[in-house]
Scaffold this active site. Structure first.
Site, PDB file in Angstrom:
ATOM      1  N   GLU A  34       0.866  -1.173   0.000  1.00 17.38           N
ATOM      2  CA  GLU A  34       0.000   0.000   0.000  1.00 17.38           C
ATOM      3  C   GLU A  34       0.914   1.238   0.000  1.00 17.38           C
ATOM      4  OE1 GLU A  34      -3.551  -0.345   2.751  1.00 17.38           O
ATOM      5  OE2 GLU A  34      -2.314  -1.998   3.475  1.00 17.38           O
ATOM      6  N   ARG A 260       4.720 -12.727  10.188  1.00 15.92           N
ATOM      7  CA  ARG A 260       5.315 -11.431   9.901  1.00 15.92           C
ATOM      8  C   ARG A 260       6.635 -11.314  10.650  1.00 15.92           C
ATOM      9  NH1 ARG A 260       2.511  -6.272  12.342  1.00 15.92           N
ATOM     10  NH2 ARG A 260       4.653  -5.550  12.153  1.00 15.92           N
ATOM     11  N   LYS A 270       3.594   1.247  10.149  1.00 14.97           N
ATOM     12  CA  LYS A 270       3.723   2.517   9.430  1.00 14.97           C
ATOM     13  C   LYS A 270       2.961   3.628  10.141  1.00 14.97           C
ATOM     14  CE  LYS A 270       2.621   0.565   5.442  1.00 14.97           C
ATOM     15  NZ  LYS A 270       2.295   0.403   4.006  1.00 14.97           N
TER      16      LYS A 270
END
Length: 566
Positions: A34, A260, A270
């Site tokens: 993204e 992850r 983020k």
């Protein structure tokens, strides 16, 4: 398929099994960031996995920007992501893709769900939707708008598209099961209204698909065979498959999840990195104290060191916290082989060799690397006035202290043995000069019948060039700040320490001659450093410490306060 591929993780096992079932299978994956921030070390794990698999199985890997939220996205993020992928040494297949390329198709699939009675326009507020959804322990309840007719939903969705509702006034939701034990299946939102210009489609659209809706359909449109994502999307797989099953797609990708990357003393979110920037705790996305790829690059990490790290941590379904020392080991191992050895003094204190004439000057040829003659040599100057590290001298007697002290001898690296005899101080009682005797018969010789004295580094006053040194430590003083509600409370007040000292003049001249040089150095006895290509000027060189010579960081010595030095 390459039949020699080892089953070194469960992803390989899945792919090998798929090829065994279908010898003509084409392997097709993607990396779908993204564009709402810079890439970090966690993204590097995904990049390496997807692109390496495509290489191994002679397949394809797309770069697709899942750009469904123009409020948070920016073209600068797109450019930085492209740069990072190229920097790591990977090349995506064909042209860059954007989910926004498929907005018309996605809109048509949404209409299809409406026609099947599987989607409806809801006019609850965000707060009401959250309330109606229930909790993990209590089932949700149906929206009062859930039973609108197909015709009503068709007309209302068209009004949304035309911009006849305000933001938040209406959304399109899937009609699944408000009592599902999986929260993601409780009538998830598929489309919302956003009156913000999009970086690709400009003002063409004012309704935007949610990530979960766009992602699976984009995978299908592109013919992705193996959609790899992290474990937090495990429950979302149910929605992923539901959307594919209930639309007229012709291709069915399969989603597989892996753990992850969680790194000690680091924030990878983020959203939280953005908070750190907004509060001026760090300067930007490329601050060397955060593990963004641009931050790591600026700190001196190389593509090969990051790839080695990703290889070492592997791919599993088990969430764990990776030790920071493993990442540091990967770059230290590389720089130990490639970094030029030179001397630098970060906190200089002057040494005067009183038995040498003021015109005394010698030149020594020293290796750029002790174990690699191919890296060449350079000259250093020896005179009667030198600089050493302030920490390499102690005024008060200390039996355990093994460096320069009054009445004791040490060897200057590549040079002579000296003995400190007295000191000079200024009016504030600060030492400004150490008066020493130089034993001129000790060059390249070991003392007879005595132990070798300690060795310290130095720079002649005539061979100095001023420089700034930035010493980076972990930004947080606890191992897992991601799990803390108030993560800002755990900022390490010593995450950045700045020193002003000297480097060898010849090294500075080499850097000035090649201003954009990727310069990596081992400042002897101090650590591995790189030139900061952003803040350095020809007359003001800045060096970032990449890593210590060994793992010496001690959490107990690190302070805590809300705002760190920057």
């Amino acid at each position: 398929m390459n039949t020699k591929i080892k089953n070194n993780n469960f992803i390989y096992q899945i792919i090998n099994e798929d090829f065994n079932k279908n010898k003509d299978l084409s392997f097709y994956t993607r990396f779908p960031p993204e564009p709402n921030g810079y890439l970090h070390i966690g993204h590097a794990k995904s990049i390496c996995l997807n692109f390496e698999l495509a290489n191994i199985y002679k397949g394809r890997c797309n770069l697709r920007f899942d750009d469904t939220n123009p409020m948070k996205e920016n073209i600068k993020y797109i450019n930085s992501i492209k740069y990072d992928i190229h920097w790591l040494g990977y090349k995506w297949y064909g042209n860059i893709r954007y989910s926004s390329e498929y907005f018309l198709k996605l809109y048509q699939y949404a209409q299809e769900l409406i026609e099947k009675g599987l989607a409806y326009v809801d006019q609850l507020t965000k707060e009401q939707i959250r309330e109606y959804r229930g909790t993990l322990n209590t089932p949700g309840k149906n929206s009062p708008y859930r039973n609108r007719t197909i015709e009503e939903n068709r007309q209302l969705f068209n009004k949304m598209k035309k911009g006849e509702f305000s933001e938040g006034e209406a959304c399109l939701r899937a009609k699944i099961d408000m009592k599902s034990s999986f929260m993601v299946m409780r009538d998830p939102v598929l489309y919302r209204i956003i009156f913000t210009e999009h970086h690709q489609t400009q003002k063409k659209w004012c309704i935007y698909p949610m990530y979960d809706f766009a992602h699976c359909l984009s995978d299908s449109i592109e013919g992705i065979t193996h959609s790899l994502c992290t474990l937090e999307f495990q429950d979302n797989k149910r929605l992923y498959n539901w959307i594919l099953k209930n639309t007229s797609v012709k291709h069915y990708p399969k989603q597989y999840e892996f753990s992850r990357l969680n790194l000690e003393f680091s924030i990878l979110s983020k959203r939280k990195i953005k908070i750190l920037i907004d509060k001026n705790i760090i300067k930007e996305w490329n601050d060397p104290r955060i593990p963004t790829l641009s931050g790591l690059r600026r700190k001196g990490y190389t593509p090969s060191s990051i790839k080695l790290f990703c290889q070492k941590i592997g791919v599993t379904k088990q969430n764990n916290l990776i030790e920071l020392s493993m990442l540091e080991h990967c770059i230290r191992k590389e720089l130990n082989q490639t970094a030029i050895r030179t001397m630098a003094v970060l906190e200089p204190i002057k040494v005067f060799l009183y038995n040498l004439d003021q015109n005394h000057e010698e030149k020594f040829i020293v290796p750029n690397h002790p174990n690699n003659p191919a890296m060449g040599t350079h000259k250093i100057i020896f005179t009667n006035t030198l600089y050493i590290e302030r920490s390499d001298f102690k005024e008060k007697y200390d039996k355990k202290y093994k460096r320069l002290k009054i009445g004791e001898k040490i060897r200057l690296r590549y040079s002579y043995i000296i003995k400190a005899e007295k000191i000079e101080k200024d009016q504030y009682n600060n030492i400004i000069n150490i008066i020493c005797f130089c034993y001129l018969n000790t060059l390249g010789k070991k003392p007879k019948n005595k132990k070798n004295p300690p060795v310290i580094h130095w720079i002649s006053e005539k061979n100095t060039f001023p420089a700034e040194f930035r010493l980076y430590n972990p930004l947080f003083n606890i191992k897992n700040p991601e799990q803390q509600k108030n993560f800002l409370f755990h900022i390490n007040s010593e995450s950045l320490i700045i020193k002003y000292g000297f480097i060898e003049k010849k090294i500075a001249q080499k850097i000035q001659k090649n201003n954009d040089i990727e310069s990596f150095f081992q400042f002897e006895r101090i650590g591995y450093f790189c030139l900061d290509n952003i803040d350095s000027k020809k007359d003001h060189l800045v060096f970032n410490r990449t890593v210590n010579l060994r793992d010496t960081w001690n959490l107990k010595k690190i302070g805590t306060k809300n705002i760190t030095n920057n």
